[in-house]
Design a protein around this motif. Sequence first.
Motif, PDB file in Angstrom:
ATOM      1  N   UNK A  72       0.891  -1.198  -0.015  1.00 27.80           N
ATOM      2  CA  UNK A  72      -0.085   0.056  -0.408  1.00 27.80           C
ATOM      3  C   UNK A  72       1.164   1.392   0.172  1.00 27.80           C
ATOM      4  N   UNK A  73       0.766   2.261  -0.419  1.00 24.73           N
ATOM      5  CA  UNK A  73       1.112   3.833  -0.929  1.00 24.73           C
ATOM      6  C   UNK A  73       0.195   4.252   1.065  1.00 24.73           C
ATOM      7  N   UNK A  74       0.797   4.869   1.374  1.00 25.89           N
ATOM      8  CA  UNK A  74       0.778   5.672   2.717  1.00 25.89           C
ATOM      9  C   UNK A  74       1.361   6.924   3.009  1.00 25.89           C
ATOM     10  N   UNK A  75      -0.259   7.746   2.561  1.00 26.86           N
ATOM     11  CA  UNK A  75      -0.003   9.333   2.574  1.00 26.86           C
ATOM     12  C   UNK A  75      -0.004  10.305   4.131  1.00 26.86           C
ATOM     13  N   UNK A  76      -0.665   8.855   4.987  1.00 25.73           N
ATOM     14  CA  UNK A  76      -1.308   9.546   6.046  1.00 25.73           C
ATOM     15  C   UNK A  76      -1.179   8.608   7.417  1.00 25.73           C
ATOM     16  N   UNK A  77      -1.271   9.263   8.334  1.00 27.12           N
ATOM     17  CA  UNK A  77      -1.269   8.811   9.530  1.00 27.12           C
ATOM     18  C   UNK A  77      -2.008   7.032   9.568  1.00 27.12           C
ATOM     19  N   UNK A  78      -3.043   8.047   9.058  1.00 24.59           N
ATOM     20  CA  UNK A  78      -4.825   7.523   9.324  1.00 24.59           C
ATOM     21  C   UNK A  78      -4.670   6.269   8.071  1.00 24.59           C
ATOM     22  N   UNK A  79      -3.746   6.573   6.969  1.00 25.68           N
ATOM     23  CA  UNK A  79      -4.134   4.960   5.721  1.00 25.68           C
ATOM     24  C   UNK A  79      -2.868   4.117   6.183  1.00 25.68           C
ATOM     25  N   UNK A  80      -1.268   4.531   7.285  1.00 26.21           N
ATOM     26  CA  UNK A  80      -0.907   3.783   7.283  1.00 26.21           C
ATOM     27  C   UNK A  80      -1.561   2.440   8.752  1.00 26.21           C
ATOM     28  N   UNK A  81      -2.160   3.461   9.510  1.00 30.40           N
ATOM     29  CA  UNK A  81      -3.446   2.572  10.941  1.00 30.40           C
ATOM     30  C   UNK A  81      -3.964   2.003  10.113  1.00 30.40           C
ATOM     31  N   UNK A  82      -4.788   2.350   8.758  1.00 28.44           N
ATOM     32  CA  UNK A  82      -5.823   1.349   8.841  1.00 28.44           C
ATOM     33  C   UNK A  82      -5.444  -0.027   7.061  1.00 28.44           C
ATOM     34  N   UNK A  83      -4.154   0.282   7.200  1.00 28.92           N
ATOM     35  CA  UNK A  83      -3.822  -0.614   5.782  1.00 28.92           C
ATOM     36  C   UNK A  83      -2.479  -1.339   5.921  1.00 28.92           C
ATOM     37  N   UNK A  84      -2.237  -1.277   8.096  1.00 27.98           N
ATOM     38  CA  UNK A  84      -0.689  -1.715   8.813  1.00 27.98           C
ATOM     39  C   UNK A  84      -1.330  -3.644   8.854  1.00 27.98           C
ATOM     40  N   UNK A  85      -2.154  -3.844   9.284  1.00 28.69           N
ATOM     41  CA  UNK A  85      -2.533  -5.085   9.922  1.00 28.69           C
ATOM     42  C   UNK A  85      -2.244  -5.606   8.404  1.00 28.69           C
ATOM     43  N   UNK A  86      -2.851  -5.145   6.851  1.00 24.56           N
ATOM     44  CA  UNK A  86      -3.363  -6.239   6.089  1.00 24.56           C
ATOM     45  C   UNK A  86      -1.871  -6.813   5.401  1.00 24.56           C
ATOM     46  N   UNK A  87      -1.139  -5.575   5.692  1.00 29.60           N
ATOM     47  CA  UNK A  87       0.461  -6.270   5.035  1.00 29.60           C
ATOM     48  C   UNK A  87       1.065  -7.248   6.120  1.00 29.60           C
ATOM     49  N   UNK A  88       1.130  -6.985   6.982  1.00 32.29           N
ATOM     50  CA  UNK A  88       1.340  -7.880   8.116  1.00 32.29           C
ATOM     51  C   UNK A  88       1.142  -9.296   7.540  1.00 32.29           C
ATOM     52  N   UNK A  89      -0.340  -9.748   7.597  1.00 33.02           N
ATOM     53  CA  UNK A  89      -1.025 -10.951   7.179  1.00 33.02           C
ATOM     54  C   UNK A  89      -0.778 -11.500   6.268  1.00 33.02           C
ATOM     55  N   UNK A  90       0.095 -10.747   4.884  1.00 30.57           N
ATOM     56  CA  UNK A  90       0.765 -11.088   4.184  1.00 30.57           C
ATOM     57  C   UNK A  90       1.771 -11.515   4.286  1.00 30.57           C
ATOM     58  N   UNK A  91       2.469 -11.140   5.346  1.00 31.11           N
ATOM     59  CA  UNK A  91       4.255 -11.733   5.489  1.00 31.11           C
ATOM     60  C   UNK A  91       4.258 -12.670   6.956  1.00 31.11           C
ATOM     61  N   UNK A  92       5.048 -13.490   6.227  1.00 30.97           N
ATOM     62  CA  UNK A  92       5.629 -14.144   7.025  1.00 30.97           C
ATOM     63  C   UNK A  92       5.929 -14.701   7.989  1.00 30.97           C
ATOM     64  N   UNK A  93       6.945 -13.721   7.825  1.00 28.20           N
ATOM     65  CA  UNK A  93       7.416 -13.385   9.461  1.00 28.20           C
ATOM     66  C   UNK A  93       7.497 -12.719  10.012  1.00 28.20           C
TER      67      UNK A  93
END
Length: 407
Positions: A154-175
């Motif tokens: 995800x592209x992050x242009x605000x703290x609010x977007x970062x909070x919204x997208x962070x868990x999705x990135x974690x869900x796709x990370x095996x590590x």
Amino acid sequence: MKNIMILGANTLQIPLIQEAQRIGFNTVVVSPNKEEPGFKYATYPIYADVKDQELLLKYAREYDIAGVITDQTDIPVRTAAYIAENMGLPGIGYETATLFTDKFLMREKCKELNIPTLKYKLVKNIEEAIEFFDALEGDAILKPVDNQGSKGVSKINSKEVLIEKFQEAMDYSKSQSVLIEQYVTGREFVVEGLTYDYEFQNLICGDTHYFNIPDVFSATTRIFPSTADKDLVERVKDLNRKIVTGFGLKQGISHSEFIMDGDEIYLIETAARGGGVFISSDLISLSTGLNTEKFLIEMATGTLKEVPEIKDTGKVCCYMAFFLPVGEVVSIEGVHKVKELSYTHRDNLDTIYMGLKTKPFVDKTARKFIIVSGDSHDELIENMKAIKDALQIKVKTDQGIEGPIWN
């Protein structure tokens, strides 16, 4: 006949499976998805997770394989290296495979090699991510360190977007860790290389053009050769050589992606396998005459006698890709005509059928694509336009009838 294990059974692995059988190998094909089309060509299908290293090592010994290989996909690269290392077969080594499949380790290695990198940080929680984002004072890109297909990016242009997208990135990370990195926009390049016994050579360098769809980091075309001036292309190639050799790749095809910010060139990622969307199997061959699959198979089984001759065929070629809108396919015209054109090659258009329920295109895997060639860049553009005109697909959506999304 000897057995060779091929990790992956989707459309992109079919050229490798078919070539192995043409050469005279039984193919032990592995994937967890029984519906994948590569199984139609398998001598011995194995329905298993390609990341399950111990299980697949057990199967490899059971079938007494002469080699193990994958191409056009990152996920099985470590497993192939693990099996080869434990069975004394030709391979790239597990440590090297890990380096080529972990975006954080790639950047750390670049720093060790004195190669400039964008600002980045590996984070394991949202607090660390916010702290780094605030320090950047600009946009960022968030990505899992060890996944593929642009899933969770995800592209992050605000703290609010970062909070919204962070868990999705974690869900796709095996590590269970993600990379947050400085976001830049600039010209992008893709480079395919060949290595045998640590001797490296660049094969082709091309241009990448992306869809204009938010948070869909997928290329609509990758065109070879690049239209950049010769000096810039040589700079990209020299950087690619420094990275692939510095990372210690022993053998195989490599796929690297770069982005410019001003006059500086930065690595996006590099992979110890050929480029997907048939870059490895078709675009390398169209550009250089190399039978990539034959090279990979002979290398993996220790039967390669010498590095194949690489030549410039003079061809200009690309893949052109499109997404289908979310809905139901209600009309298909032009597929047969497109397939019969003299300048089209491999494609995955057969995956489109009447009544197909299309899903949101959250990553690259939803793309439909066609390999196209021409004798010049101008001719290639004309051929691409003719394909778009001929291929008429209609999808019933909530907004009405819509066609393919090409950009």
